[in-house]
Design a protein around this motif. Structure first.
Motif, PDB file in Angstrom:
ATOM      1  N   ILE A  77       0.810  -1.211   0.000  1.00 50.57           N
ATOM      2  CA  ILE A  77       0.000   0.000   0.000  1.00 50.57           C
ATOM      3  C   ILE A  77       0.855   1.277   0.000  1.00 50.57           C
ATOM      4  O   ILE A  77       0.498   2.264  -0.640  1.00 50.57           O
ATOM      5  N   GLY A  78       1.998   1.251   0.687  1.00 51.42           N
ATOM      6  CA  GLY A  78       2.864   2.431   0.681  1.00 51.42           C
ATOM      7  C   GLY A  78       3.386   2.735  -0.714  1.00 51.42           C
ATOM      8  O   GLY A  78       3.458   3.894  -1.131  1.00 51.42           O
ATOM      9  N   GLN A  79       3.755   1.682  -1.451  1.00 47.13           N
ATOM     10  CA  GLN A  79       4.222   1.864  -2.824  1.00 47.13           C
ATOM     11  C   GLN A  79       3.078   2.326  -3.730  1.00 47.13           C
ATOM     12  O   GLN A  79       3.301   3.065  -4.692  1.00 47.13           O
ATOM     13  N   ALA A  80       1.852   1.890  -3.424  1.00 53.08           N
ATOM     14  CA  ALA A  80       0.700   2.332  -4.202  1.00 53.08           C
ATOM     15  C   ALA A  80       0.457   3.826  -4.005  1.00 53.08           C
ATOM     16  O   ALA A  80       0.149   4.552  -4.960  1.00 53.08           O
ATOM     17  N   ARG A  81       0.589   4.299  -2.771  1.00 49.20           N
ATOM     18  CA  ARG A  81       0.443   5.749  -2.539  1.00 49.20           C
ATOM     19  C   ARG A  81       1.531   6.511  -3.280  1.00 49.20           C
ATOM     20  O   ARG A  81       1.273   7.580  -3.860  1.00 49.20           O
ATOM     21  N   ASP A  82       2.747   5.989  -3.254  1.00 53.61           N
ATOM     22  CA  ASP A  82       3.843   6.643  -3.979  1.00 53.61           C
ATOM     23  C   ASP A  82       3.539   6.689  -5.480  1.00 53.61           C
ATOM     24  O   ASP A  82       3.901   7.656  -6.165  1.00 53.61           O
ATOM     25  N   GLU A  83       2.899   5.645  -5.994  1.00 47.46           N
ATOM     26  CA  GLU A  83       2.570   5.617  -7.420  1.00 47.46           C
ATOM     27  C   GLU A  83       1.577   6.716  -7.780  1.00 47.46           C
ATOM     28  O   GLU A  83       1.708   7.377  -8.809  1.00 47.46           O
ATOM     29  N   VAL A  84       0.581   6.921  -6.936  1.00 47.72           N
ATOM     30  CA  VAL A  84      -0.375   8.002  -7.182  1.00 47.72           C
ATOM     31  C   VAL A  84       0.345   9.348  -7.181  1.00 47.72           C
ATOM     32  O   VAL A  84       0.108  10.209  -8.048  1.00 47.72           O
ATOM     33  N   ALA A  85       1.247   9.540  -6.229  1.00 48.82           N
ATOM     34  CA  ALA A  85       1.999  10.802  -6.159  1.00 48.82           C
ATOM     35  C   ALA A  85       2.837  11.010  -7.415  1.00 48.82           C
ATOM     36  O   ALA A  85       2.959  12.135  -7.914  1.00 48.82           O
ATOM     37  N   LYS A  86       3.407   9.935  -7.942  1.00 47.38           N
ATOM     38  CA  LYS A  86       4.226  10.058  -9.142  1.00 47.38           C
ATOM     39  C   LYS A  86       3.366  10.409 -10.353  1.00 47.38           C
ATOM     40  O   LYS A  86       3.801  11.153 -11.240  1.00 47.38           O
ATOM     41  N   CYS A  87       2.153   9.872 -10.396  1.00 46.77           N
ATOM     42  CA  CYS A  87       1.240  10.235 -11.483  1.00 46.77           C
ATOM     43  C   CYS A  87       0.898  11.724 -11.426  1.00 46.77           C
ATOM     44  O   CYS A  87       0.822  12.392 -12.465  1.00 46.77           O
ATOM     45  N   ALA A  88       0.678  12.221 -10.224  1.00 46.73           N
ATOM     46  CA  ALA A  88       0.421  13.656 -10.077  1.00 46.73           C
ATOM     47  C   ALA A  88       1.643  14.462 -10.529  1.00 46.73           C
ATOM     48  O   ALA A  88       1.510  15.526 -11.160  1.00 46.73           O
ATOM     49  N   TRP A  89       2.832  13.961 -10.217  1.00 49.77           N
ATOM     50  CA  TRP A  89       4.071  14.643 -10.616  1.00 49.77           C
ATOM     51  C   TRP A  89       4.178  14.747 -12.133  1.00 49.77           C
ATOM     52  O   TRP A  89       4.512  15.809 -12.668  1.00 49.77           O
ATOM     53  N   VAL A  90       3.882  13.654 -12.864  1.00 50.65           N
ATOM     54  CA  VAL A  90       4.017  13.716 -14.315  1.00 50.65           C
ATOM     55  C   VAL A  90       2.982  14.663 -14.918  1.00 50.65           C
ATOM     56  O   VAL A  90       3.262  15.351 -15.908  1.00 50.65           O
ATOM     57  N   CYS A  91       1.801  14.738 -14.306  1.00 50.92           N
ATOM     58  CA  CYS A  91       0.811  15.713 -14.773  1.00 50.92           C
ATOM     59  C   CYS A  91       1.312  17.133 -14.525  1.00 50.92           C
ATOM     60  O   CYS A  91       1.200  18.009 -15.395  1.00 50.92           O
ATOM     61  N   ASP A  92       1.865  17.365 -13.339  1.00 52.90           N
ATOM     62  CA  ASP A  92       2.418  18.682 -13.032  1.00 52.90           C
ATOM     63  C   ASP A  92       3.552  19.047 -13.989  1.00 52.90           C
ATOM     64  O   ASP A  92       3.661  20.188 -14.447  1.00 52.90           O
ATOM     65  N   TYR A  93       4.402  18.048 -14.276  1.00 47.21           N
ATOM     66  CA  TYR A  93       5.560  18.318 -15.140  1.00 47.21           C
ATOM     67  C   TYR A  93       5.119  18.846 -16.502  1.00 47.21           C
ATOM     68  O   TYR A  93       5.632  19.864 -16.989  1.00 47.21           O
ATOM     69  N   TYR A  94       4.166  18.161 -17.132  1.00 44.46           N
ATOM     70  CA  TYR A  94       3.733  18.609 -18.455  1.00 44.46           C
ATOM     71  C   TYR A  94       2.824  19.834 -18.385  1.00 44.46           C
ATOM     72  O   TYR A  94       2.774  20.623 -19.332  1.00 44.46           O
ATOM     73  N   ALA A  95       2.129  20.006 -17.250  1.00 47.87           N
ATOM     74  CA  ALA A  95       1.363  21.240 -17.066  1.00 47.87           C
ATOM     75  C   ALA A  95       2.291  22.449 -17.054  1.00 47.87           C
ATOM     76  O   ALA A  95       1.920  23.552 -17.491  1.00 47.87           O
ATOM     77  N   GLN A  96       3.517  22.245 -16.592  1.00 47.07           N
ATOM     78  CA  GLN A  96       4.480  23.343 -16.505  1.00 47.07           C
ATOM     79  C   GLN A  96       5.378  23.458 -17.734  1.00 47.07           C
ATOM     80  O   GLN A  96       5.845  24.560 -18.058  1.00 47.07           O
ATOM     81  N   ASN A  97       5.622  22.354 -18.437  1.00 46.72           N
ATOM     82  CA  ASN A  97       6.667  22.354 -19.469  1.00 46.72           C
ATOM     83  C   ASN A  97       6.207  22.032 -20.888  1.00 46.72           C
ATOM     84  O   ASN A  97       7.001  22.155 -21.826  1.00 46.72           O
ATOM     85  N   ALA A  98       4.970  21.612 -21.076  1.00 49.56           N
ATOM     86  CA  ALA A  98       4.530  21.176 -22.404  1.00 49.56           C
ATOM     87  C   ALA A  98       4.662  22.272 -23.446  1.00 49.56           C
ATOM     88  O   ALA A  98       5.135  22.029 -24.569  1.00 49.56           O
ATOM     89  N   ALA A  99       4.257  23.484 -23.115  1.00 44.41           N
ATOM     90  CA  ALA A  99       4.309  24.568 -24.100  1.00 44.41           C
ATOM     91  C   ALA A  99       5.743  24.826 -24.551  1.00 44.41           C
ATOM     92  O   ALA A  99       6.002  25.038 -25.751  1.00 44.41           O
ATOM     93  N   GLN A 100       6.676  24.795 -23.622  1.00 44.94           N
ATOM     94  CA  GLN A 100       8.081  24.992 -23.981  1.00 44.94           C
ATOM     95  C   GLN A 100       8.586  23.860 -24.868  1.00 44.94           C
ATOM     96  O   GLN A 100       9.280  24.101 -25.865  1.00 44.94           O
ATOM     97  N   HIS A 101       8.231  22.621 -24.526  1.00 45.78           N
ATOM     98  CA  HIS A 101       8.688  21.469 -25.311  1.00 45.78           C
ATOM     99  C   HIS A 101       8.133  21.500 -26.739  1.00 45.78           C
ATOM    100  O   HIS A 101       8.780  20.994 -27.667  1.00 45.78           O
ATOM    101  N   LEU A 102       6.945  22.072 -26.913  1.00 43.84           N
ATOM    102  CA  LEU A 102       6.265  22.008 -28.209  1.00 43.84           C
ATOM    103  C   LEU A 102       6.301  23.316 -28.983  1.00 43.84           C
ATOM    104  O   LEU A 102       5.684  23.423 -30.048  1.00 43.84           O
ATOM    105  N   GLN A 103       7.005  24.302 -28.475  1.00 42.25           N
ATOM    106  CA  GLN A 103       7.038  25.579 -29.200  1.00 42.25           C
ATOM    107  C   GLN A 103       7.753  25.424 -30.536  1.00 42.25           C
ATOM    108  O   GLN A 103       8.628  24.566 -30.707  1.00 42.25           O
ATOM    109  N   ASP A 104       7.342  26.238 -31.497  1.00 39.42           N
ATOM    110  CA  ASP A 104       7.982  26.203 -32.808  1.00 39.42           C
ATOM    111  C   ASP A 104       9.480  26.435 -32.670  1.00 39.42           C
ATOM    112  O   ASP A 104       9.934  27.253 -31.859  1.00 39.42           O
ATOM    113  N   GLU A 105      10.232  25.708 -33.473  1.00 35.90           N
ATOM    114  CA  GLU A 105      11.683  25.853 -33.480  1.00 35.90           C
ATOM    115  C   GLU A 105      12.098  26.510 -34.791  1.00 35.90           C
ATOM    116  O   GLU A 105      11.892  25.956 -35.870  1.00 35.90           O
TER     117      GLU A 105
END
Length: 466
Positions: A77-105
């Protein structure tokens, strides 16, 4: 048809779900296609805002989702809670960085033209996902692809249907449009038909190399992009100057995390002769000290295998390795208790070409190999058809990096267990697959990398920096 999920710790039925009918599958594919037309034109700032909300939903319901994972596939169960937290982290990561990653080059080209690389979404993407990290492996696909403007359709493993429905609900609660992320509770026999559907533009799978080959073959026949994250038999290399206490402690964690059911778990422990005996003695003691029990108990280190048949397959590999001459130092028999429990197991003197040498052992079984020196350790580490992750342990960090560069793997760690991180690309080589997930590399796997050339008048100077 009804699909049941069963608790591997008790054998009790957790819940039952109606399978997606042919008619419903068609409706969901059509809805996803229609939603893509709208979603792909939605400003990326809006997509990012909804991803941030999905992270909030995950955090607000951590216990609910963690308990569901533990009930359906048995992770502690402790690892399961950590997994949920990591899913939130990946959502936060792309919420913060997606526009930069996808901007026209803007790229310098002809002096009389403005040349730009744009990253545009492809369309509906099918994700075929496994049971071992039933939330994380879905979210590491979904977050970057939804941010990029694609829509996702999930074919989850048959033993975690509750997780599949819960993930769909996360995006619904976060405010994503209907059809942006859809779960299909279908049988594996229906996968080819979905991949071949003209509305599906790409496919990704996390699973065995056999499943990956089948998916790649079907996708290739349709000229559709695929990303494969497949199995692994990761080496854990211990050199003579390794910090032994830390090395052994991490070795046990690296082998037993998620009840030993992880593609990037350390599986083959390659130890140089000078410290082999010390490592083996300490490692066996630490493995034996792990608490096996109810995965809902926070004190449990090792829960059940996800299904009885998977435990049976693992035991067959262990028995065959021992029959061929491997020395069983610890464990090696299914436990005499309710549930699909297999104990921490250690095998030394593993014969060449035995299952513990050549195959992926997906459970709490460690294979130990004695080698004379660093060069032999690298050779043994690479002596596998897999190439997902690898780690090396040494006090000399320059030496560690030099060794890491010689591993035939997509991931190489020095003095750390192999793990995924939203900020870094993740994937393998050889029979561990191709393509990358996470980071900037992951968000650009399923986009059209489009060159745009704007010709200027010959006399008009083009600002290539703007």
């Amino acid at each position: 048809m009804s699909i049941e999920s069963t608790n591997p710790a008790t054998g009790d039925v957790v819940d039952s779900f109606e399978a997606t009918s042919d008619e419903e599958r068609e409706a969901r594919l059509e809805r996803a296609t229609e939603t893509f037309s709208e979603w792909s034109e939605t400003p990326i700032e809006t997509r990012q805002r909804l991803l941030a909300r999905a992270a909030d939903v995950l955090r607000e319901n951590t216990d609910e989702y963690a308990e569901l994972m533990t009930e359906e596939m048995g992770k502690p169960i402790g690892q399961a809670r950590d997994e949920v937290a990591k899913c939130a982290w990946v959502c936060d990561y792309y919420a913060q960085n997606a526009a930069q990653h996808l901007q026209d080059e803007v790229i310098a080209g002809d002096e009389n033209a403005r040349t730009v690389v744009a990253y545009q979404p492809l369309g509906p993407v099918l994700a075929i996902m496994p049971w071992n990290f039933p939330f994380w492996q879905v979210f590491r696909f979904a977050a970057p692809n939804l941010a990029a403007g694609n829509v996702g359709l999930l074919k989850h493993a048959s033993n975690v249907p509750g997780c599949a429905r819960a993930i769909e609900d996360v995006f619904d609660r976060a405010g994503f449009p209907d059809g942006a992320f859809t779960s299909l509770l279908i049988d594996s026999s229906e996968i080819d038909a979905v991949i071949e559907d003209d509305r599906i533009r790409a496919v990704t799978i996390t699973g065995s190399d056999a499943a990956g080959r089948a998916v790649a073959e079907t996708a290739g026949s349709q000229l559709k992009k695929s990303v494969l994250e497949l199995g692994g038999s990761d080496p854990f290399v211990v050199l003579e100057d390794a910090p032994m206490e830390e090395t052994v402690e991490t070795a046990v964690q690296a082998r037993l995390i998620n009840n030993g059911q992880s593609c990037i778990a350390a599986k083959r422990f390659v130890v140089v002769d000078d410290v082999y005996d010390e490592f083996v003695d300490r490692f066996i003691d630490e493995m034996a000290a792990q608490t096996v029990g109810d995965p809902m108990d926070d004190a449990t280190d090792l829960g059940p295998q996800a299904r009885p048949d998977l435990m049976d397959d693992l035991h067959e590999q262990v028995a065959e390795t021992v029959e061929q001459g491997g020395e069983l130092e610890l464990g090696g028999e299914p436990m005499d208790r309710d549930g699909a429990y297999y104990p921490p197991t250690v095998i030394t003197d593993v014969p060449e070409n035995a299952p513990a040498d050549r195959e992926e052992l997906f459970g709490p079984v460690a294979s130990l190999f004695r080698v004379p020196d660093e060069a032999a350790a690298i050779e043994k580490a690479n002596d596998t058809r897999f190439g997902l992750g690898a780690s090396v342990w040494t006090e000399d960090l320059e030496r560690g990096e030099r060794v890491a560069r010689q591993f035939e793997s997509g991931l190489a760690f020095v003095n750390e267990l192999v793990k995924s991180d939203p900020r870094l690309p993740f994937g393998g080589v050889k029979d561990s697959g191709y393509g990358r997930e996470l980071a900037e590399h992951g968000i650009t796997e399923f986009v059209n990398t489009k060159t745009i050339w704007v010709q200027q008048d010959a006399g008009e100077e083009t600002d290539m920096i703007e």
